[in-house]
Design a protein around this motif. Structure first.
Motif, PDB file in Angstrom:
ATOM      1  N   ARG A 184       0.872  -1.309  -0.243  1.00 20.22           N
ATOM      2  CA  ARG A 184       0.191  -0.023   0.232  1.00 20.22           C
ATOM      3  C   ARG A 184       1.008   0.943  -0.009  1.00 20.22           C
ATOM      4  O   ARG A 184       0.308   2.051  -0.649  1.00 20.22           O
ATOM      5  CB  ARG A 184      -0.949  -0.230   1.356  1.00 20.22           C
ATOM      6  N   ALA A 185       1.526   1.622   0.951  1.00 22.23           N
ATOM      7  CA  ALA A 185       2.648   3.063   0.669  1.00 22.23           C
ATOM      8  C   ALA A 185       3.654   2.965  -0.426  1.00 22.23           C
ATOM      9  O   ALA A 185       4.198   1.823  -0.236  1.00 22.23           O
ATOM     10  CB  ALA A 185       3.154   2.524   2.510  1.00 22.23           C
ATOM     11  N   PRO A 186       3.193   3.915  -0.560  1.00 20.11           N
ATOM     12  CA  PRO A 186       4.004   3.966  -2.811  1.00 20.11           C
ATOM     13  C   PRO A 186       5.676   3.973  -1.957  1.00 20.11           C
ATOM     14  O   PRO A 186       6.345   3.290  -2.856  1.00 20.11           O
ATOM     15  CB  PRO A 186       4.211   5.440  -2.901  1.00 20.11           C
ATOM     16  N   GLY A 187       5.883   4.026  -0.406  1.00 22.93           N
ATOM     17  CA  GLY A 187       7.865   4.113  -0.472  1.00 22.93           C
ATOM     18  C   GLY A 187       8.112   3.387   0.501  1.00 22.93           C
ATOM     19  O   GLY A 187       8.918   2.972   0.781  1.00 22.93           O
ATOM     20  N   PHE A 188       6.734   2.380   0.543  1.00 22.69           N
ATOM     21  CA  PHE A 188       7.016   0.878   1.275  1.00 22.69           C
ATOM     22  C   PHE A 188       8.803   0.681   0.875  1.00 22.69           C
ATOM     23  O   PHE A 188       8.990  -0.140   0.114  1.00 22.69           O
ATOM     24  CB  PHE A 188       6.352   0.493   1.581  1.00 22.69           C
ATOM     25  N   PRO A 189      10.156  -0.120   2.017  1.00 19.09           N
ATOM     26  CA  PRO A 189      10.986  -0.345   1.546  1.00 19.09           C
ATOM     27  C   PRO A 189      11.284  -1.975   1.519  1.00 19.09           C
ATOM     28  O   PRO A 189      10.385  -2.309   3.157  1.00 19.09           O
ATOM     29  CB  PRO A 189      11.974   0.417   2.901  1.00 19.09           C
ATOM     30  N   SER A 190      11.806  -2.079   0.650  1.00 24.94           N
ATOM     31  CA  SER A 190      11.877  -3.562  -0.225  1.00 24.94           C
ATOM     32  C   SER A 190      12.224  -4.466   1.608  1.00 24.94           C
ATOM     33  O   SER A 190      12.221  -5.576   1.798  1.00 24.94           O
ATOM     34  CB  SER A 190      13.207  -3.989  -0.940  1.00 24.94           C
ATOM     35  N   GLN A 235      15.163  13.784   3.735  1.00 24.37           N
ATOM     36  CA  GLN A 235      16.478  14.372   4.478  1.00 24.37           C
ATOM     37  C   GLN A 235      17.784  14.353   3.400  1.00 24.37           C
ATOM     38  O   GLN A 235      18.421  15.167   3.221  1.00 24.37           O
ATOM     39  CB  GLN A 235      16.962  13.695   5.608  1.00 24.37           C
ATOM     40  N   ASP A 236      17.610  13.697   2.561  1.00 27.09           N
ATOM     41  CA  ASP A 236      18.978  13.715   1.125  1.00 27.09           C
ATOM     42  C   ASP A 236      18.532  14.381   0.410  1.00 27.09           C
ATOM     43  O   ASP A 236      18.649  14.107  -1.531  1.00 27.09           O
ATOM     44  CB  ASP A 236      19.650  12.715   1.009  1.00 27.09           C
ATOM     45  N   LYS A 237      17.039  14.661  -0.182  1.00 27.23           N
ATOM     46  CA  LYS A 237      16.009  15.578  -1.253  1.00 27.23           C
ATOM     47  C   LYS A 237      16.037  14.389  -2.335  1.00 27.23           C
ATOM     48  O   LYS A 237      16.001  15.192  -3.181  1.00 27.23           O
ATOM     49  CB  LYS A 237      17.249  16.705  -1.551  1.00 27.23           C
ATOM     50  N   SER A 238      15.903  12.995  -2.364  1.00 32.82           N
ATOM     51  CA  SER A 238      15.866  12.299  -3.568  1.00 32.82           C
ATOM     52  C   SER A 238      14.272  11.739  -3.251  1.00 32.82           C
ATOM     53  O   SER A 238      14.119  11.273  -4.217  1.00 32.82           O
ATOM     54  CB  SER A 238      16.584  10.958  -2.940  1.00 32.82           C
ATOM     55  N   TRP A 239      13.901  12.497  -2.303  1.00 31.30           N
ATOM     56  CA  TRP A 239      12.347  11.600  -2.078  1.00 31.30           C
ATOM     57  C   TRP A 239      11.545  12.620  -1.846  1.00 31.30           C
ATOM     58  O   TRP A 239      12.006  14.207  -1.599  1.00 31.30           O
ATOM     59  CB  TRP A 239      11.826  10.538  -0.533  1.00 31.30           C
ATOM     60  N   ILE A 240       9.880  12.761  -2.479  1.00 29.32           N
ATOM     61  CA  ILE A 240       9.258  13.480  -2.064  1.00 29.32           C
ATOM     62  C   ILE A 240       8.683  13.033  -0.411  1.00 29.32           C
ATOM     63  O   ILE A 240       8.097  11.833  -1.107  1.00 29.32           O
ATOM     64  CB  ILE A 240       8.040  14.527  -3.175  1.00 29.32           C
ATOM     65  N   THR A 241       8.303  13.611   0.239  1.00 27.94           N
ATOM     66  CA  THR A 241       7.317  12.884   1.256  1.00 27.94           C
ATOM     67  C   THR A 241       5.798  13.282   1.294  1.00 27.94           C
ATOM     68  O   THR A 241       5.740  14.763   0.424  1.00 27.94           O
ATOM     69  CB  THR A 241       8.685  12.765   2.802  1.00 27.94           C
ATOM     70  N   CYS A 242       5.367  12.862   1.737  1.00 24.94           N
ATOM     71  CA  CYS A 242       3.650  13.121   2.305  1.00 24.94           C
ATOM     72  C   CYS A 242       4.150  13.124   3.724  1.00 24.94           C
ATOM     73  O   CYS A 242       3.689  11.605   4.245  1.00 24.94           O
ATOM     74  CB  CYS A 242       2.725  12.960   1.280  1.00 24.94           C
ATOM     75  N   PHE A 246      -0.786  17.840  -6.502  1.00 27.79           N
ATOM     76  CA  PHE A 246      -0.757  16.535  -5.542  1.00 27.79           C
ATOM     77  C   PHE A 246      -2.046  17.282  -5.340  1.00 27.79           C
ATOM     78  O   PHE A 246      -3.001  17.867  -5.223  1.00 27.79           O
ATOM     79  CB  PHE A 246      -0.103  16.548  -4.758  1.00 27.79           C
ATOM     80  N   SER A 247      -3.246  16.711  -5.769  1.00 26.72           N
ATOM     81  CA  SER A 247      -4.300  16.266  -5.402  1.00 26.72           C
ATOM     82  C   SER A 247      -4.865  15.956  -4.048  1.00 26.72           C
ATOM     83  O   SER A 247      -6.366  16.958  -3.428  1.00 26.72           O
ATOM     84  CB  SER A 247      -5.307  16.010  -6.903  1.00 26.72           C
ATOM     85  N   GLN A 248      -4.507  15.818  -3.553  1.00 29.72           N
ATOM     86  CA  GLN A 248      -4.456  14.671  -1.877  1.00 29.72           C
ATOM     87  C   GLN A 248      -3.651  14.605  -1.542  1.00 29.72           C
ATOM     88  O   GLN A 248      -2.764  14.309  -1.426  1.00 29.72           O
ATOM     89  CB  GLN A 248      -6.107  14.192  -1.923  1.00 29.72           C
ATOM     90  N   ASP A 249      -3.563  14.861   0.213  1.00 34.42           N
ATOM     91  CA  ASP A 249      -3.121  13.686   0.489  1.00 34.42           C
ATOM     92  C   ASP A 249      -2.883  12.667   0.838  1.00 34.42           C
ATOM     93  O   ASP A 249      -3.732  11.674   1.039  1.00 34.42           O
ATOM     94  CB  ASP A 249      -2.610  14.231   2.664  1.00 34.42           C
ATOM     95  N   ILE A 250      -1.852  11.709   1.048  1.00 34.63           N
ATOM     96  CA  ILE A 250      -2.113  10.272   0.725  1.00 34.63           C
ATOM     97  C   ILE A 250      -1.313   9.250   2.132  1.00 34.63           C
ATOM     98  O   ILE A 250      -0.159  10.243   2.806  1.00 34.63           O
ATOM     99  CB  ILE A 250      -1.109   9.489  -0.368  1.00 34.63           C
TER     100      ILE A 250
END
Length: 1208
Positions: free
Chosen positions: A482-488, A1159-1166, A1204-1208
């Motif tokens: 579910r979470a878009p950035g869920f780490p493997s 933190q390292d500017k490699s991700w957009i976070t919500c 973005f249209s909404q928070d996720i």
């Protein structure tokens, strides 16, 4: 990084770390403290144990078959270790000679299949465990198995030996460099063999025994393994080898090169082996008698039959007894069954095959045996149901599946729900590799029955069934992450596992496709037609497959697979399938790293940033995230960049491929060199040793050495495999700007800031020549292809051609009007290219010195030039941010790879959010429509980089500050310049309009703030008091106060009365430059962001600090939201404490709300969770957040937007 070593006690016996009951010597009472560092020491010890554990775990992650566990499994599978079956060897003269004589370093135990070599070695290992370990020595061992791809290759053998050696003697962990755990390929072999060599040469190494069983079953890189054994046996007196194999000539020829060796042939020791087999028979018959309740007569008959037909073969006895022990065999059937078994393994296999053919399940057994013979690793029962056609009644019933394996006539066995061959000889029989002439007819018949249409047909079946199964099972988010950035690395396999039946198929389907089309049957090529099953799978399931590969930790294998598929299609670039496969390969290569880290980013980052013309992107448009309203403008098609390798913590100054193209070296400002696998993008080595920036790297022509030049004035010669430094060359009195090996690798040239070139012997480290003649720093050197000439480029604007042997200058080429930064010979040596600070490239005839071409087009210094291998193209890299590809003959520019033409230093939204301004190092400002991404205006006029911009509150004016020391006021609609404000003696570092837009405040590098009338351009006030540059200014909401933040020598915030120019408050507390200041909407609080990675909230009236918020990065932009509960920053929205307190509040873990940057500017976070990964070329140099709209300016000059249209 070499790891330090420590001894630790993990079992019984004395341990300095007393954590149990008993006397505790840590006295916490008053008085003398005899062990007051006890807990600190214990913590360091525990940390070291944990570090060692992680090191071993990382080493073993490439191959999960622990040799110790594998030995236990083998013994269990064979019914336990019988002492009487192996003790004979300890009295054998050959064994005793090897064991007792120091000079006897190798014992080879050889024998035909089934002679008990493996169990013999298990017994020997147990005996060595007791004796060698008791004497303080080391023992490491490995069991090869040809039917298991994880333990049938030379690299796996090295992993196993290194793992056990490091486990037994932790000090040896120091020889495991950082990041040297590549997958099982040629690179891994080189790396691990070097590690093993270093371990065995360690002066602290104890006497070591290395045991390898079944060398003949090492099917990959066996010659390399044999060569390594021979080499180590010849030089290391502290290492003894014990190996076993069949009687293979190629093994005998290699091992014969060891001078001090012993051979123990089981055929020549037939009497001892027969005695051991007899003991084994007695053991097995006794067990059968108890299980089947044989009477004494039956027991005698079975014993005698086995004894008279075994022919000294343990495996034959084991297979016969396995059949007799089957519950379906009645006691009264025993003799009939027994006498049906002929002597000899192949004859026995032939008899087993006849029984299968005559059974009711012959066809199903044939399919299972065929698939088991062809697959590239043992498969689970669930995977078997995918690859073999069977009814649902069988595939859905685990018990029925197990019974099927039993029906396969003792060829197969089941361990942990995985199907294995009982012995390599069984697989050899089915594949047509019989061990005796008598079995030739039988194995030919067996092969024809198992593979009636050839092995290609079975490969085709495995491929097609795999594709069908994956097409049915694979889907988006199959593990419900579910979470878009869920780490493997946090993924837990669900039970039941939806991928259980297709795990094998996901990794190997392309391999079986390739093997299926290698035959002449053209029907198999139908699957490779446009709109065929491969095309359909890639078009509809490709992203689901990539997600599955990530979950299976097999993304590298996926990239290799799609590359194989591209190779299989050959040069047919016009077919739709070829185009799709090529696009799929580029897609996988570009986004492999993030899909490995976060599987669901295959549908998010990969689809968002893939070129608009990508076929994969078009086919999976429905999978793009709905919560992204406006997506960034991307390129139309894939550009020339295949991969981006990340890992350095400083700028990368130089890169070089090894001659075979298998490795890539990079030198960086972080003082390190990294060795990369360019195919997978993984870092193989990090070389540390330079004390300053590494400016250039170069491989020797044979790829065995790597040279690096540094700001520390030295050249280092490295072994790129082991990471060890072979030589440090000292002699230059300035930084080393360039290094180059001669074509034969016998000489190394270096250039330096000291205006000289030196020629070195890289083997001895001696300086052979010092070439003097340039009057400026020498920036580049290059040998001609024949090694007879050396070219050098210098800041004195000339190129010189030298004779590297005599040191004489042959030619001086003049023509550039700026320093020469780079030189390169064409592959034929007939042309020389030079790149210069004068923005041009020149092509020269090095023999005559005449200039053949001048290539113009770059807008800044040309820092690098390089010819293509065929000499038909020339590439140039420039400080203008572009790479150009040229035709060196005609001088025409074939391609420009570009991004603003300089880094973006500042961006600002208009108050209504309808426009965005970006300022760049290219001295221009661009006005953008953030909705469409189109550029509305380009404002030109500054003569220096644009460092800061701000819109007036009504959006009618735009102010820009520049390194040209001026401020310009623009009409953003027309693009006209309304005013130019001059008066600073330093660059303009900050600007702010007053709330009514009637005044403009600006800070400068000259340490002053000025208040301007933007309409007339007159300066109203000059505020002095800071003792460093002023990077931030802000008006209070009523315009009655002005806040300013200052640089690192000052670190203060000052609050001013802009009307009178008086300083009202000086706020102190930051430990770094203050980059941003902002008043709250009610003017009661002031926020400041600093280089010290904190935000402080102040009471501007009293000057007291109310809050300190630690952050993960420097806050370059801060503003309060209208509610006063949040701060908008350059990394997103941060919640703050709103209550008034008497003392300062420190927020240890500030909450980030809405959208921001990681933190390292490699991700957009919500809401602090990773949601969208940013490819390197899209990462911010500067960013701006306005609600759910984010604008980003990159250091490459790219400005892009996302909403973005909404928070996720």
């Amino acid at each position: 990084m070499k790891r330090s070593w420590s001894f630790y006690n993990s079992g019984s016996g004395f341990s300095n770390a007393n954590t149990g009951q008993g006397a505790q010597y840590n006295n916490n009472a008053a008085g003398p403290q005899y062990n007051y560092n006890y807990y600190g020491s214990l913590k360091r010890l525990q940390d070291k144990v944990h570090e060692d554990y992680l090191c071993l775990a990382k080493l073993w992650s490439g191959d999960p078959r622990d040799p110790h566990v594998e030995k236990e499994r083998i013994e269990l599978a064979k019914g336990g270790l019988l002492a009487n079956a192996y003790r004979w060897v300890f009295d054998n003269p050959d064994f005793k000679r090897w064991r007792q004589l120091r000079e006897s370093r190798l014992l080879w135990i050889k024998g035909d299949p089934g002679k008990g070599k493996t169990m013999l070695l298990c017994g020997i290992i147990d005996e060595l465990e007791r004796r060698v370990i008791a004497d303080g020595g080391n023992l490491a061992y490995f069991f090869c198995q040809a039917t298991d791809s994880r333990i049938n290759n030379a690299t796996a053998v090295l992993r196993g030996l290194i793992y056990l050696l490091a486990h037994r003697q932790p000090r040896l962990l120091s020889h495991l460099p950082e990041n040297t755990y590549p997958s099982d390929d040629a690179m891994a072999w080189i790396v691990l063999s070097k590690v093993l060599y270093e371990m065995l040469e360690d002066p602290n190494l104890k006497v070591t025994y290395l045991v390898i069983d079944a060398l003949d079953e090492c099917v990959t890189d066996q010659p390399q393994l044999l060569k390594l054994i021979v080499q180590i046996s010849s030089v290391s007196a502290r290492v003894k080898w014990l190996v076993s194999s069949r009687n293979w000539v190629q093994i005998e020829e290699q091992l014969a090169m060891v001078a001090q060796q012993s051979r123990l042939s089981l055929e020549l020791n037939a009497e001892s082996v027969t005695t051991a087999v007899s003991a084994y028979i007695r053991h097995k018959v006794l067990h059968l008698s108890q299980q089947k309740q044989y009477d004494s007569t039956m027991q005698t008959v079975v014993h005698d039959y086995l004894s008279s037909n075994a022919n000294g073969t343990f495996l034959w006895v084991a297979l016969v007894c396995q059949v007799l022990a089957d519950p379906s065999v009645r006691r009264w059937e025993t003799l009939t069954k027994l006498r049906a078994f002929p002597p000899g393994l192949d004859s026995l296999y032939a008899r087993m095959m006849e029984q299968i053919i005559q059974s009711d399940y012959a066809d199903l057994c044939r399919q299972i045996l065929a698939v088991s013979s062809i697959v590239r690793r043992p498969i689970s029962l669930q995977e078997l149901t995918t690859l073999v056609e069977m009814s649902d009644d069988i595939s859905d019933d685990p018990q029925s599946l197990e019974e099927l394996i039993v029906l396969c006539g003792s060829f197969l066995t089941l361990r942990d729900q995985t199907v294995y061959f009982v012995h390599q000889s069984a697989k050899d029989f089915l594949l047509g590799n019989a061990s005796d002439k008598a079995g030739n007819q039988a194995f030919q018949e067996a092969f024809k029955w198992i593979f009636p249409s050839g092995k290609e047909d079975v490969n085709c079946t495995i491929f097609s069934r795999s594709l069908d199964a994956m097409s049915t099972i694979l889907r988006r988010d199959i593990y419900s992450l579910r979470a878009p950035g869920f780490p493997s690395d946090k993924v837990q396999v669900p039970d039941p596992d939806p991928l259980a039946t297709v795990r094998y198929s996901c990794v190997y389907w392309v391999d079986h496709l390739c093997d299926s089309v290698s035959g002449t049957n053209t029907k198999r090529h139908d699957c490779l037609q446009d709109n065929g099953i491969v095309y359909t799978f890639l078009k509809t399931k490709y992203l689901y497959w990539l997600e599955a590969l990530s979950l299976l930790q097999a993304m590298p294998a996926g990239v290799v697979a799609i590359r194989k598929l591209e190779g299989l299609l050959g040069g047919n670039n016009q077919s739709q399938l070829s185009k799709l496969v090529w696009d799929a390969y580029r897609f996988a290569l570009s986004y492999k790293s993030i899909i490995e880290q976060a599987p669901l980013q295959a549908y998010i980052s990969a689809l968002v940033f893939a070129p608009s013309g990508s076929l994969i992107k078009r086919n999976f448009r429905a999978e793009e995230p709905e919560w992204i309203r406006t997506k960034p403008t991307v390129e139309l098609d894939w550009n020339a960049c295949l991969q981006t390798l990340e890992g350095h913590s400083g700028s990368v100054e130089s890169v070089a491929f090894s001659p075979d193209g298998q490795r890539l070296a990079s030198g960086s400002y972080d003082h390190t060199i990294k060795i990369w696998d360019p195919a997978s993008g993984s870092c193989l080595q990090t070389l540390k040793g330079h004390s300053n920036s590494v400016l250039l790297v170069a491989f020797s022509p044979d790829g065995q050495r790597l040279a690096s030049g540094s700001w520390d004035k030295t050249i280092k010669i490295w072994d790129p495999v082991s990471g060890s430094c072979l030589q440090t060359l000292e002699g230059h009195s300035g930084y080393v700007s360039s290094v180059a090996f001669s074509p034969d690798g016998q000489r190394l040239a270096s250039s330096s800031d000291d205006k000289t070139i030196k020629i070195w012997d890289p083997a001895s480290g001696s300086c052979l020549q010092t070439l003097e003649g340039h009057s400026g720093s020498v920036e580049s050197v290059a040998f001609s292809p024949d090694g007879q000439r050396l070219a050098s480029g210098s800041w004195d604007k000339t190129i010189k051609i030298w004779d590297p042997v005599s040191g004489s200058c042959l030619q001086t080429l003049e023509g550039h009007s700026g320093s020469v930064e780079s030189v390169a010979f064409s592959p034929d040596g007939q042309r020389l290219a030079s790149g210069s600070d004068d923005k041009t490239i020149k092509i020269w005839d090095p023999a005559s010195g005449s200039c053949l071409q001048t290539l113009e087009g770059h807008s800044d210094s040309v820092s690098s030039v390089a010819f293509s291998p065929d000499g038909q193209r020339l590439a140039s890299g420039s400080d203008d941010g572009t790479i150009k590809i040229w035709d060196p003959v005609s001088g025409s520019c074939l391609q420009t790879l570009e991004g603003h033409s300089g880094p973006v230093f500042s961006i600002a939204f208009s108050p209504d959010g309808q426009r965005l301004a970006s300022g760049s190092d290219d001295e221009t400002i661009k006005i953008w429509d953030p909705a469409s991404g189109s550029c509305l205006q380009t404002l030109e006029g500054h003569s220096g980089s644009v460092s800061f911009m701000v819109f007036s509150s009504d959006g009618q004016r735009l102010a820009s500050g520049s390194y040209d020391k001026t401020i310009k006021i623009w009409d953003p609609a027309s693009g006209s310049c309304l005013q130019t404000l001059e008066g600073y003696s330093g660059h303009v570092s900050s600007i702010a309009f007053s709330p009514d837009s009637q005044r403009l405040a600006s800070g400068s590098g000259d340490q002053t703030i000025k208040i301007w009338d933007p309409a007339s351009g007159s300066c109203l006030q000059t505020l002095e008091g800071h003792n460093h540059w002023v990077p931030s200014v802000a008006f209070s909401p009523d315009g009655q106060r002005l806040a300013s933040g200052s640089g690192s020598d000052d670190k203060t915030i000052k609050i001013w009365d802009p009307a009178s120019g008086s300083c009202l408050q000086t706020l102190e507390g930051h430990r770094g430059s203050v980059y941003s200041v902002a008043f709250s909407p009610d003017g009661q609080r002031l926020a400041s962001g600093s280089w010290d990675n904190t935000i402080k909230i102040w009471d501007p009236a009293s000057g007291s600090c109310l809050q300190t918020i630690p952050t993960s990065t420097i806050m370059t932009d801060i503003s309060f939201d209208p509610t006063n509960r949040y701060l908008h920053t350059n990394v997103g929205r941060i919640k703050i404490v709103t209550e008034t307190t008497k003392s300062q509040v420190v927020l240890d873990n500030p909450e980030s709300h809405r959208y921001g940057l990681g933190q390292d500017k490699s991700w957009i976070t919500c809401n602090s969770q990773n949601v969208l990964w940013l490819p390197p070329n899209y990462r911010p140099g500067h960013s701006n957040f306005q609600g759910r709209i984010i604008s980003i300016g990159t250091i490459l000059g790219l400005v892009w937007f996302i909403s973005f249209s909404q928070d996720i």
